[in-house]
Enzyme design. Structure first.
Site, PDB file in Angstrom:
ATOM      1  N   HIS A  36       0.859  -1.187   0.000  1.00  0.00           N
ATOM      2  CA  HIS A  36       0.000   0.000   0.000  1.00  0.00           C
ATOM      3  C   HIS A  36       0.895   1.237   0.000  1.00  0.00           C
ATOM      4  O   HIS A  36       2.130   1.121  -0.059  1.00  0.00           O
ATOM      5  CB  HIS A  36      -0.952  -0.026   1.194  1.00  0.00           C
ATOM      6  CG  HIS A  36      -0.279  -0.250   2.516  1.00  0.00           C
ATOM      7  ND1 HIS A  36       0.617   0.643   3.061  1.00  0.00           N
ATOM      8  CD2 HIS A  36      -0.345  -1.293   3.390  1.00  0.00           C
ATOM      9  CE1 HIS A  36       1.049   0.188   4.213  1.00  0.00           C
ATOM     10  NE2 HIS A  36       0.501  -0.993   4.434  1.00  0.00           N
ATOM     11  N   HIS A  39       4.055   1.309   2.249  1.00  0.00           N
ATOM     12  CA  HIS A  39       5.235   0.644   1.685  1.00  0.00           C
ATOM     13  C   HIS A  39       5.844   1.500   0.574  1.00  0.00           C
ATOM     14  O   HIS A  39       7.069   1.626   0.460  1.00  0.00           O
ATOM     15  CB  HIS A  39       4.852  -0.709   1.082  1.00  0.00           C
ATOM     16  CG  HIS A  39       4.249  -1.680   2.048  1.00  0.00           C
ATOM     17  ND1 HIS A  39       2.922  -2.028   2.010  1.00  0.00           N
ATOM     18  CD2 HIS A  39       4.792  -2.392   3.062  1.00  0.00           C
ATOM     19  CE1 HIS A  39       2.667  -2.922   2.951  1.00  0.00           C
ATOM     20  NE2 HIS A  39       3.786  -3.161   3.614  1.00  0.00           N
ATOM     21  N   GLN A 150       7.791   4.056  10.700  1.00  0.00           N
ATOM     22  CA  GLN A 150       7.468   4.441  12.083  1.00  0.00           C
ATOM     23  C   GLN A 150       6.262   3.653  12.595  1.00  0.00           C
ATOM     24  O   GLN A 150       6.110   3.455  13.795  1.00  0.00           O
ATOM     25  CB  GLN A 150       7.148   5.938  12.124  1.00  0.00           C
ATOM     26  CG  GLN A 150       6.609   6.439  13.453  1.00  0.00           C
ATOM     27  CD  GLN A 150       5.922   7.787  13.330  1.00  0.00           C
ATOM     28  OE1 GLN A 150       5.814   8.327  12.234  1.00  0.00           O
ATOM     29  NE2 GLN A 150       5.473   8.322  14.437  1.00  0.00           N
ATOM     30  N   SER A 187      -2.410   0.004   6.646  1.00  0.00           N
ATOM     31  CA  SER A 187      -1.884  -1.291   7.067  1.00  0.00           C
ATOM     32  C   SER A 187      -2.521  -2.358   6.201  1.00  0.00           C
ATOM     33  O   SER A 187      -3.710  -2.255   5.849  1.00  0.00           O
ATOM     34  CB  SER A 187      -2.249  -1.542   8.540  1.00  0.00           C
ATOM     35  OG  SER A 187      -2.129  -2.923   8.845  1.00  0.00           O
ATOM     36  N   ARG A 189      -3.451  -5.073   7.144  1.00  0.00           N
ATOM     37  CA  ARG A 189      -4.525  -5.699   7.931  1.00  0.00           C
ATOM     38  C   ARG A 189      -5.803  -4.862   7.962  1.00  0.00           C
ATOM     39  O   ARG A 189      -6.832  -5.362   8.422  1.00  0.00           O
ATOM     40  CB  ARG A 189      -4.043  -5.989   9.358  1.00  0.00           C
ATOM     41  CG  ARG A 189      -3.029  -7.131   9.430  1.00  0.00           C
ATOM     42  CD  ARG A 189      -2.726  -7.529  10.867  1.00  0.00           C
ATOM     43  NE  ARG A 189      -1.948  -8.745  10.966  1.00  0.00           N
ATOM     44  CZ  ARG A 189      -0.645  -8.795  11.259  1.00  0.00           C
ATOM     45  NH1 ARG A 189       0.033  -7.683  11.474  1.00  0.00           N
ATOM     46  NH2 ARG A 189      -0.034  -9.954  11.339  1.00  0.00           N
TER      47      ARG A 189
END
Ligand code: AMP
Length: 298
Positions: A36, A39, A150, A187, A189
């Site tokens: 995403h 990244h 981070q 994320s 997830r």
């Protein structure tokens, strides 16, 4: 289009052969895929600062604890490869678990104190898995610099410790959290969230900002900062707090007294199934690449 061709290797032999051809400065971005914008921000930084960018995609079994989502973790290699090509990545390494952990594998890397609290306490063995796989990637690829987010602040602290303790000649760059327009940290997830949960999850960012606003007005007492965060989160019925922690950002020791030094505010909130991680440094202006690099695990 970037004008570069993405080379894709799956075995250690092929990776070593490709690596042997490379000269100049190499930037590494390790990931678990399902890529995403978070990244991609690491990749963009790596692209700007290096001759060659290498990305790894490996859903690392040793960093999942029993009962976690190793089997169901989102995987979409074709989509990832298209994104990497577009982002101008030179080489991607997508090993199988057997390639990384062949029969008889026994060597694990334990970074002690900084792995114990926060995520380490909830996910025993998680950072041992992370440190082990990252050490292997560092040995195989030998980049000058490796980029981490981070988003996983404790991971950065653990890996910086490992790099120093084991003398890897590698710089660890820390890139700020990339957020959705409503503030939710991106994320892989987040894909698990229903629409209602996804909306509710924006409360996490509001909670961090509330603490940052109080900090700006002079609030320095960790317990008060935590209760400000908790109050905002409790107003959202779908949000279930796992933990809210205030630590110092170098060794991640818990802070209990008011202090003028930078703080790391970390939290995990369950919204539906997924545990959503987020954090910020206080004061808020430290949450850029320079502030993070100088502060987290420094
Ligand atoms: P993962 O694939 O989740 O293991 O993440 C790979 C790298 O991307 C790690 O260094 C993460 O900290 C980083 N990352 C994940 N999400 C974000 C985000 N929202 N913003 C910036 N970096 C991120």
């Amino acid at each position: 289009m970037s004008g570069r061709t993405l080379q894709h290797v799956e075995t250690i032999d092929a990776l070593r052969a490709a690596r042997a051809q490379l000269a100049g400065r190499i930037g590494l971005v390790p990931t678990m895929g399902a890529l995403h914008e978070g990244h991609l921000s690491l990749i963009e930084a790596a692209r700007a600062e290096n001759d060659t960018v290498i990305v790894t995609i490996f859903v690392n079994p040793t960093q999942f604890t029993p009962g976690e989502d190793y089997q169901s973790y989102p995987r979409d290699l074709n989509h990832d490869l298209a994104l990497l090509e577009k982002a101008g990545v030179d080489l991607v390494f997508t090993p199988s678990p057997d390639e990384i952990y062949p029969e008889g594998f026994q060597t694990l890397i334990n970074v002690e104190f900084v792995s114990l609290g926060l995520e380490g306490e909830r996910r025993p063995g998680h950072f041992r898995g992370v440190a082990t796989v990252v050490a292997k990637l560092f040995n195989l690829i030998q980049p000058q610099i490796a980029y981490f987010g981070q988003k996983d602040a404790q991971q950065v602290v653990v890996l910086r410790r490992m790099v120093r303790d084991l003398n890897f000649p590698i710089e660890i760059a820390v890139c700020p959290i990339v957020r959705a327009p409503d503030g939710l940290a991106l994320s892989s997830r987040n894909a698990y969230l229903s629409m209602a949960e996804r909306e509710a999850a924006s409360v996490i960012y509001r909670a961090l900002r509330a603490a940052a606003a109080a900090y700006d007005k002079g609030e320095r007492t960790p317990a008060t900062l935590r209760s400000i965060v908790r109050d905002v989160l409790h107003a959202e019925p779908l949000a279930v707090v796992d933990y809210i922690a205030v630590t110092e950002p170098h060794l991640l020791r818990g802070i209990h007294e008011a202090s003028g030094d930078p703080l790391l505010l970390s939290l995990v909130v369950k919204v539906g199934e997924p545990r959503l991680l987020d954090n910020c440094l206080l004061p808020w202006w430290l949450n850029d690449r320079a502030g993070l690099t100088a502060t987290l695990g420094a």
